[in-house]
Scaffold this motif. Structure first.
Motif, PDB file in Angstrom:
ATOM      1  N   ALA A   1     -34.362  61.580 -74.104  1.00  0.00           N
ATOM      2  CA  ALA A   1     -34.286  60.409 -73.225  1.00  0.00           C
ATOM      3  C   ALA A   1     -33.952  59.174 -74.051  1.00  0.00           C
ATOM      4  O   ALA A   1     -34.797  58.299 -74.260  1.00  0.00           O
ATOM      5  CB  ALA A   1     -35.606  60.218 -72.473  1.00  0.00           C
ATOM      6  N   PRO A   2     -32.728  59.082 -74.557  1.00  0.00           N
ATOM      7  CA  PRO A   2     -32.367  57.942 -75.399  1.00  0.00           C
ATOM      8  C   PRO A   2     -32.350  56.630 -74.621  1.00  0.00           C
ATOM      9  O   PRO A   2     -31.908  56.569 -73.476  1.00  0.00           O
ATOM     10  CB  PRO A   2     -30.964  58.301 -75.897  1.00  0.00           C
ATOM     11  CG  PRO A   2     -30.424  59.243 -74.864  1.00  0.00           C
ATOM     12  CD  PRO A   2     -31.604  60.030 -74.389  1.00  0.00           C
ATOM     13  N   ALA A   3     -32.830  55.587 -75.256  1.00  0.00           N
ATOM     14  CA  ALA A   3     -32.768  54.248 -74.670  1.00  0.00           C
ATOM     15  C   ALA A   3     -31.333  53.755 -74.732  1.00  0.00           C
ATOM     16  O   ALA A   3     -30.628  53.963 -75.734  1.00  0.00           O
ATOM     17  CB  ALA A   3     -33.688  53.296 -75.420  1.00  0.00           C
ATOM     18  N   VAL A   4     -30.889  53.066 -73.686  1.00  0.00           N
ATOM     19  CA  VAL A   4     -29.518  52.557 -73.651  1.00  0.00           C
ATOM     20  C   VAL A   4     -29.456  51.048 -73.477  1.00  0.00           C
ATOM     21  O   VAL A   4     -28.454  50.421 -73.826  1.00  0.00           O
ATOM     22  CB  VAL A   4     -28.688  53.249 -72.545  1.00  0.00           C
ATOM     23  CG1 VAL A   4     -28.503  54.717 -72.860  1.00  0.00           C
ATOM     24  CG2 VAL A   4     -29.337  53.072 -71.171  1.00  0.00           C
ATOM     25  N   ARG A   5     -30.499  50.433 -72.938  1.00  0.00           N
ATOM     26  CA  ARG A   5     -30.524  48.976 -72.814  1.00  0.00           C
ATOM     27  C   ARG A   5     -31.946  48.522 -72.525  1.00  0.00           C
ATOM     28  O   ARG A   5     -32.789  49.301 -72.082  1.00  0.00           O
ATOM     29  CB  ARG A   5     -29.580  48.491 -71.714  1.00  0.00           C
ATOM     30  CG  ARG A   5     -29.908  48.996 -70.323  1.00  0.00           C
ATOM     31  CD  ARG A   5     -28.924  48.472 -69.275  1.00  0.00           C
ATOM     32  NE  ARG A   5     -29.178  49.104 -67.984  1.00  0.00           N
ATOM     33  CZ  ARG A   5     -30.076  48.668 -67.104  1.00  0.00           C
ATOM     34  NH1 ARG A   5     -30.792  47.581 -67.378  1.00  0.00           N
ATOM     35  NH2 ARG A   5     -30.266  49.311 -65.960  1.00  0.00           N
ATOM     36  N   LEU A   6     -32.168  47.261 -72.804  1.00  0.00           N
ATOM     37  CA  LEU A   6     -33.441  46.638 -72.460  1.00  0.00           C
ATOM     38  C   LEU A   6     -33.331  45.987 -71.091  1.00  0.00           C
ATOM     39  O   LEU A   6     -32.278  45.484 -70.700  1.00  0.00           O
ATOM     40  CB  LEU A   6     -33.819  45.576 -73.497  1.00  0.00           C
ATOM     41  CG  LEU A   6     -34.123  46.073 -74.915  1.00  0.00           C
ATOM     42  CD1 LEU A   6     -34.324  44.892 -75.862  1.00  0.00           C
ATOM     43  CD2 LEU A   6     -35.345  46.985 -74.935  1.00  0.00           C
ATOM     44  N   VAL A   7     -34.423  45.996 -70.370  1.00  0.00           N
ATOM     45  CA  VAL A   7     -34.505  45.311 -69.079  1.00  0.00           C
ATOM     46  C   VAL A   7     -35.054  43.916 -69.356  1.00  0.00           C
ATOM     47  O   VAL A   7     -36.177  43.767 -69.857  1.00  0.00           O
ATOM     48  CB  VAL A   7     -35.412  46.075 -68.102  1.00  0.00           C
ATOM     49  CG1 VAL A   7     -35.520  45.319 -66.780  1.00  0.00           C
ATOM     50  CG2 VAL A   7     -34.883  47.488 -67.879  1.00  0.00           C
ATOM     51  N   THR A   8     -34.277  42.900 -69.070  1.00  0.00           N
ATOM     52  CA  THR A   8     -34.667  41.535 -69.420  1.00  0.00           C
ATOM     53  C   THR A   8     -34.390  40.561 -68.280  1.00  0.00           C
ATOM     54  O   THR A   8     -33.644  40.853 -67.350  1.00  0.00           O
ATOM     55  CB  THR A   8     -33.888  41.049 -70.663  1.00  0.00           C
ATOM     56  OG1 THR A   8     -32.489  40.971 -70.326  1.00  0.00           O
ATOM     57  CG2 THR A   8     -34.066  41.980 -71.838  1.00  0.00           C
ATOM     58  N   ASP A   9     -35.021  39.413 -68.384  1.00  0.00           N
ATOM     59  CA  ASP A   9     -34.653  38.250 -67.585  1.00  0.00           C
ATOM     60  C   ASP A   9     -34.919  37.026 -68.450  1.00  0.00           C
ATOM     61  O   ASP A   9     -35.203  37.150 -69.658  1.00  0.00           O
ATOM     62  CB  ASP A   9     -35.403  38.203 -66.246  1.00  0.00           C
ATOM     63  CG  ASP A   9     -36.911  38.098 -66.400  1.00  0.00           C
ATOM     64  OD1 ASP A   9     -37.382  37.695 -67.488  1.00  0.00           O
ATOM     65  OD2 ASP A   9     -37.631  38.416 -65.438  1.00  0.00           O
TER      66      ASP A   9
END
Length: 636
Positions: free
Chosen positions: A220-228
């Motif tokens: 389950a590789p990370a592909v992006r961060l969830v940000t605001d």
């Protein structure tokens, strides 16, 4: 001792089988030592935690290592070791040679103060124990150096993992020609009853994490961060082509290792890709990418935990060639290492990080790395006394070795300048016979001599000196014969989970075995290369991992380019821009940094409330002694 009051046990497996939560308190990216201790710590702080791992198994680089941790002033078995150490001594060592002018003292002080606590935290909350031993620091002869800071994993019973044990890689074999510790006694041990080295540390941390409710998702590789605009609030992972967003109420910890697997990033930051790999694949620099995308400051990008590597035919890990780390073989007499010009370029007995760094040096005139591919050249005396990579001394020569009756013929075989090699050997031999190396100082330091050919009790009458081949064969037979018994005994010791008793039984005897080795003379690592036939082994520059990543404060919080914490983002281990910036203190130096700052990051993330107040808060968290250290004189 491990204990838990968690209401449910965590799960481990791929997303397709186990699913993945849409929201947790803390997401950990990566499952090496730094990631697993971050997950355990966050869970013990009451957080709901999920670990996402890109590979099919957990452990990262920690899982194929010796699992050692370099912890100054650890306090374990100090009387049995007969070693004096304190934090002032460790400060002089770390800040020496000008490092005090470039290192962040807040980070170093946090490491020094917290290291012993983390070592005990692991014992308290897992079924795992440390065994300290005599092992010289890698700059063994500078002010503040010690011989007693290395902690090695004791035996760990995988029984508590159950089916989850299949997600931990078994230990790898190095076959080092000579080691002061009597590791040969463990050569016949199996993996059913007890694990040693890196797998023991990884297995213990994984078991404790699962027991405390941590969920682990592999592949389950990370592909992006969830940000605001308020900060980082989660991670998106990709599993079987489908993207899943996992929200993090409190924070995300990047602990996914370095970027040594990425040819692109290695070229960009380290001048060229690595010719061979000594770490598992999957270290593609995702932490650097994710951090860059949200404006994090990067640090240590030009540094790595350098290591010479040797690729043996057919040796792979999970479909990728995996090289052997090249350790004590370089320090044995009757050998030298040369580049394509046939010239020596360094003290062959240097610690691997220093030797590997020299191998990667760029020639400013040509822009090339003349030492990136080198050759261990040795004579028949070396071969009959030591063999190599576990091959019996004087035994059948493996295909990966080149052999010739003259140095000129050998040079022709391996593509090395024959005149250069001949001149080098002629220069080296007279001094080597006298037990000295005027060119590079081989044998001048304690660490140089630690892996040398020295028999402190029987000298030239030692079985190793008189009958090296027969002694090696007998040891192999003994190890195989006692293997089942040692395995069962190690399993019982591991299940008893009583580290103090283990230390009381083994540390003293081990210290008595090893301490005489500290008197090894220069001649133990020096001898002429003169007896035909001659041999050569190809060695490539590599790295255990890279150092660069998002800059962090003393709490593990990732910082932006203004030096302010990025709310909700943390980093540790090889993904976290190591606090020592490539300075390798001693055996277990990289793992210790990962464990300490993984612990801190996990704790801070679990308690994050969104009220970050900047660098001042981080520095206030470090004991006042940090300010004293900052004023301390630098030992050049």
């Amino acid at each position: 001792m491990s204990s838990s009051s968690v209401k449910h046990r965590g799960s481990i497996g791929p997303v397709a089988r186990e699913g993945i939560p849409s929201e947790v308190d803390v997401v950990i990216v990566g499952s090496g030592g730094a990631g697993l201790i971050a997950a355990l710590t966050a869970a013990k702080e009451g957080a709901q935690v999920v670990v996402v791992e890109s590979r099919e198994v957990v452990g990262g680089a920690t899982g194929i290592s010796a699992g050692a941790a370099w912890i100054p002033n650890h306090g374990f078995s100090t009387e049995a070791l007969n070693v004096d150490d304190d934090l002032d001594q460790a400060r002089r060592y770390i800040y020496g040679q000008g490092r005090g002018e470039v290192l962040d003292h807040a980070l170093v002080e946090q490491f020094l103060q917290t290291g012993p606590e983390v070592a005990r935290y692991i014992e308290e909350h897992t079924a795992f124990g440390w065994i300290p031993t005599i092992w010289p620091d890698y700059r063994s002869d500078i002010d503040g150096a010690s011989v007693g800071r290395a902690l090695f994993p004791g035996p760990y019973s995988p029984a508590g993992l159950g089916e989850a044990a299949k997600y931990v890689r078994p230990a790898l074999t190095t076959g080092m020609a000579k080691n002061p510790l009597p590791f040969w006694l463990l050569a016949g041990i199996g993996v059913k009853d007890a694990w040693l080295a890196g797998p023991a540390l990884v297995g213990a941390l994984l078991e404790a994490g699962l027991r405390n409710g941590v969920d682990v998702r592999v592949e389950a590789p990370a592909v992006r961060l969830v940000t605001d605009e308020a900060g980082v609030h989660g991670v998106a992972v990709r599993a079987e082509g489908v993207e899943h967003e996992v929200r993090a109420r409190r924070g995300v910890v990047l602990a996914s290792g370095g970027f040594e697997s990425s040819d692109e990033k290695s070229t960009t930051y380290l001048d060229a890709p690595f010719g061979v790999q000594v770490s598992p694949k999957g270290h593609d620099g995702i932490a650097v990418q994710l951090a860059q995308e949200i404006g994090a400051d990067l640090t240590g990008m030009e540094d790595a935990w350098w290591m010479p590597g040797v690729q043996l035919p057919g040796e792979e890990l999970e479909g990728q060639p995996l090289s052997r780390v090249f350790l004590g073989e370089r320090a044995l007499p009757h050998s030298i290492m040369v580049n394509a010009d046939g010239e020596r370029f360094a003290n062959e007995a240097l610690a691997y990080d220093q030797f590997g760094r020299i191998m990667r040096q760029v020639d400013p005139r040509t822009g090339s790395m003349p030492n990136a591919t080198a050759w261990l050249v040795f004579d028949h005396t070396y071969w009959t006394k030591f063999g190599i990579f576990g091959v019996t001394p004087g035994g059948e020569v493996p295909d990966y070795l080149h052999r010739a009756n003259t140095l000129a013929e050998l040079a022709s075989q391996i593509g090395v300048d024959p005149d250069g090699l001949q001149r080098t050997v002629e220069r080296f031999n007279p001094d080597a016979r006298r037990g000295r190396d005027l060119q590079f100082g081989r044998g001048e330091t304690l660490f140089d001599r630690y892996f040398g050919d020295f028999h402190p009790r029987l000298g030239k009458y030692s079985p190793d000196a008189m009958f090296p081949a027969a002694t090696a064969k007998v040891r192999g037979l003994v190890a195989a014969a006692i293997g089942p018994l040692v395995s069962r005994l190690a399993g019982r010791v591991a299940k008893a989970d009583d580290p103090e008793r283990v230390r009381s039984l083994v540390v003293g005897p081990l210290a008595k075995i090893i301490r005489p080795v500290l008197k090894s003379p220069r001649s133990s690592v020096l001898g002429p290369v003169e007896t035909a036939p001659f041999y050569a082994l190809e060695v490539e520059a590599s790295a255990l991992g890279t150092v660069g990543g998002p800059r962090t404060d003393a709490l593990g919080r990732a910082l932006d380019t203004d030096g302010k914490p990025i709310p909700g983002l943390y980093a540790a281990g090889n993904a976290g821009g190591a606090p020592t910036k490539g300075f390798y203190g001693g055996a277990g130096g990289t793992i210790a940094l990962g464990l300490v700052f993984g612990h801190l990051a996990g704790r801070e993330a679990a308690n994050h409330t969104g009220s970050d107040t900047g660098l001042d808060a981080a520095r206030e968290a470090v004991p006042e002694v940090a300010n004293d250290a900052a004023r301390a004189p630098v030992d050049a």
